[in-house]
Design a protein around this motif. Sequence first.
Motif, PDB file in Angstrom:
ATOM      1  N   ILE A 370       0.840  -1.205   0.000  1.00  0.00           N
ATOM      2  CA  ILE A 370       0.000   0.000   0.000  1.00  0.00           C
ATOM      3  C   ILE A 370       0.873   1.252   0.000  1.00  0.00           C
ATOM      4  O   ILE A 370       0.647   2.198  -0.749  1.00  0.00           O
ATOM      5  N   TYR A 371       1.913   1.257   0.846  1.00  0.00           N
ATOM      6  CA  TYR A 371       2.813   2.414   0.958  1.00  0.00           C
ATOM      7  C   TYR A 371       3.508   2.689  -0.374  1.00  0.00           C
ATOM      8  O   TYR A 371       3.616   3.842  -0.818  1.00  0.00           O
ATOM      9  N   ILE A 374       1.202   4.192  -3.369  1.00  0.00           N
ATOM     10  CA  ILE A 374       0.628   5.546  -3.270  1.00  0.00           C
ATOM     11  C   ILE A 374       1.237   6.477  -4.305  1.00  0.00           C
ATOM     12  O   ILE A 374       0.548   7.273  -4.939  1.00  0.00           O
ATOM     13  N   SER A 375       2.545   6.408  -4.526  1.00  0.00           N
ATOM     14  CA  SER A 375       3.208   7.317  -5.462  1.00  0.00           C
ATOM     15  C   SER A 375       3.504   6.697  -6.810  1.00  0.00           C
ATOM     16  O   SER A 375       3.945   7.391  -7.710  1.00  0.00           O
ATOM     17  N   GLN A 379      -2.764   8.402 -10.232  1.00  0.00           N
ATOM     18  CA  GLN A 379      -3.752   8.977  -9.328  1.00  0.00           C
ATOM     19  C   GLN A 379      -4.987   9.430 -10.098  1.00  0.00           C
ATOM     20  O   GLN A 379      -4.887  10.067 -11.135  1.00  0.00           O
ATOM     21  N   ASP A 419      -7.953  11.563  -4.617  1.00  0.00           N
ATOM     22  CA  ASP A 419      -8.138  10.163  -4.978  1.00  0.00           C
ATOM     23  C   ASP A 419      -8.948   9.508  -3.867  1.00  0.00           C
ATOM     24  O   ASP A 419      -8.502   9.448  -2.715  1.00  0.00           O
ATOM     25  N   GLN A 422      -7.173   6.546  -1.902  1.00  0.00           N
ATOM     26  CA  GLN A 422      -6.114   6.960  -0.987  1.00  0.00           C
ATOM     27  C   GLN A 422      -6.683   7.693   0.228  1.00  0.00           C
ATOM     28  O   GLN A 422      -6.214   7.496   1.358  1.00  0.00           O
ATOM     29  N   GLN A 425      -7.876   5.213   2.661  1.00  0.00           N
ATOM     30  CA  GLN A 425      -6.792   4.638   3.463  1.00  0.00           C
ATOM     31  C   GLN A 425      -6.367   5.585   4.572  1.00  0.00           C
ATOM     32  O   GLN A 425      -6.043   5.158   5.692  1.00  0.00           O
ATOM     33  N   ILE A 518       1.942   5.769   5.893  1.00  0.00           N
ATOM     34  CA  ILE A 518       1.002   5.772   4.772  1.00  0.00           C
ATOM     35  C   ILE A 518       0.156   7.042   4.799  1.00  0.00           C
ATOM     36  O   ILE A 518      -0.073   7.680   3.754  1.00  0.00           O
ATOM     37  N   VAL A 522      -0.035   9.843   1.809  1.00  0.00           N
ATOM     38  CA  VAL A 522      -1.285  10.198   1.144  1.00  0.00           C
ATOM     39  C   VAL A 522      -1.508  11.712   1.195  1.00  0.00           C
ATOM     40  O   VAL A 522      -1.860  12.345   0.186  1.00  0.00           O
ATOM     41  N   TYR A 525       0.853  13.565  -1.067  1.00  0.00           N
ATOM     42  CA  TYR A 525       0.476  13.341  -2.457  1.00  0.00           C
ATOM     43  C   TYR A 525      -0.700  14.216  -2.869  1.00  0.00           C
ATOM     44  O   TYR A 525      -0.867  14.530  -4.050  1.00  0.00           O
ATOM     45  N   HIS A 526      -1.504  14.625  -1.903  1.00  0.00           N
ATOM     46  CA  HIS A 526      -2.644  15.516  -2.159  1.00  0.00           C
ATOM     47  C   HIS A 526      -2.289  16.989  -1.951  1.00  0.00           C
ATOM     48  O   HIS A 526      -3.171  17.851  -1.962  1.00  0.00           O
TER      49      HIS A 526
END
Length: 548
Positions: A370-371, A374-375, A379, A419, A422, A425, A518, A522, A525-526
């Motif tokens: 999962i980790y 994410i990248s 997305q 997303d 994500q 999560q 994680i 996330v 990433y946002h």
Amino acid sequence: MTDQSTNFPFWSGSQAEQERLQYAIQAAQVGTWNLDINQQQLWWDERCRELFGYEGQNVVSYSQMLMLVDEEDRPRIEKAIESTLNLSSTGHYDVQFRVSGASLIDPPRWLHAQGRAYVDIMGSAYRLSGVVRDITAQVRTRQQLEISKARFRSLVVNSPTATVFFVGRDIVIDTVNAPMLQIWGKDESVMGQPLQQVMPQLAGQPFVELLQRVYDTGESYHNDKAVGQIMVDGQWQESWFNFSCNPVYAQDGTIFGLINTANDVTAQVVALRESEQRYRLLSEELEIRVAQRTRELAEANEDLKRTNDNLQQFAYVASHDLQEPLRKIQQFGALLKTEYANQSEQENNYIDRMQLAAGRMSNLIRDLLIYSRISTREQVVMSIPLDSVLAQTLVDLELVISESQAVIDAEPLPVVMGDALQLGQLFQNLINNALKFSRVDNAGNPAIPHITIRTQRTAYSQLPPALRPARQAEAYHRIDISDNGVGFDEKYLDRIFQVFQRLHRKNEFVGTGIGLAICQRVVNYHGGLITASSQLGQGATFSVYLPA
């Protein structure tokens, strides 16, 4: 002498011709006069007497006429007559003088007398004849002009800026100050001369024509970077000037001169050109570097894409090939416990510990996948109502929430761009943490978890000073998830978001040590940030900032 009211003793033409002459003289507003040299008597017409301010006869003695002239100007009249009567002269009479006004308070009137001498067969002058007219207005205009010139001359001489005062359309240098002479490379001997004569090198330049156009049109001219070729110390020198030229008006509204100023800006222009040249060179160098850097980034992006593709392939293989042996370990462990149910307690304990280790390993592999995804996964960004994300998370955690009898109090949450998977999560890990790290009393009885979710809009300037989001926005949605659990010491704040960092022993709280890492990945990433605040035994609050 004949009747002077209707004919002219100095005119031998017919009566009709004399009348026409009289009309022309009257129209021109001039007076006529005739001086008998031998008799020293003066005949003058009515207009002439008016101009002199005399109300007597039309024949007077020369001395009577002279008494009407301003005392200072009498010698000038006598000298003019003497010069006219001189046998070597041209015989023309021309003089300007003043006469008294109509009253004592009236200013004197200026007259202009012109005439010629008549000689006999012996060559001796016996008569002077001519006309006289009033030139008071012209003289006063000229006087005012001289006053204006004097004022402008003073301004020019005392000006700290290079200044020159030109007169006439021939652009004659009337007054020039030292700064302008220094620019020209000349001395004061240039005054009174036309500019073209002083500086013949200007003949091929539009400078003189420009000055004449200002003189003719009355339109001022200004140029902050006028370029000119100046001869200095015998050499041509290109210079730049902040140049202006303005017309100078007389009282009657006519233009009689020009004021020209010039500030030498050659040093500034040269410096600017050098700066522009340096800028061009830097720009060219920057373009080369940017192109090179763009190529390097394109190559790096291709390498990264290949790496991500390899990671995705590896993740797929790892999720299948690593999980499969672990599932078999757990399955065979269950079979052993069933097949050998009557084994000793120690042997069953070994099997339980084996299955527990395999389960932890399986969870660890899942969280690592999962980790990493994410990248690396593409997305899907869209408008996401966080209320829907939270509702789905509570459904997924329904069993854990029911078993712990947890109370969850949530405010309406905003809509963000992101997303959905994500963000799900993110909420699942934060709420699961709040449920997992609940308190127990001294008797070992667990406390009922109480989780509150609050939100507010926060400006960029109000973000935590030590933290900066991955993407700057005008405002952010701050979402606080608070619990009444065991909390943590804030000196470990930097550690809790790192992979495999745990603040408690494995036998106290289960987990892989990847959940908060994680969450941070996330949020980054946002384009947001995440932080926390807590005290031991007082619960914890995790604050998530997402771009509004």
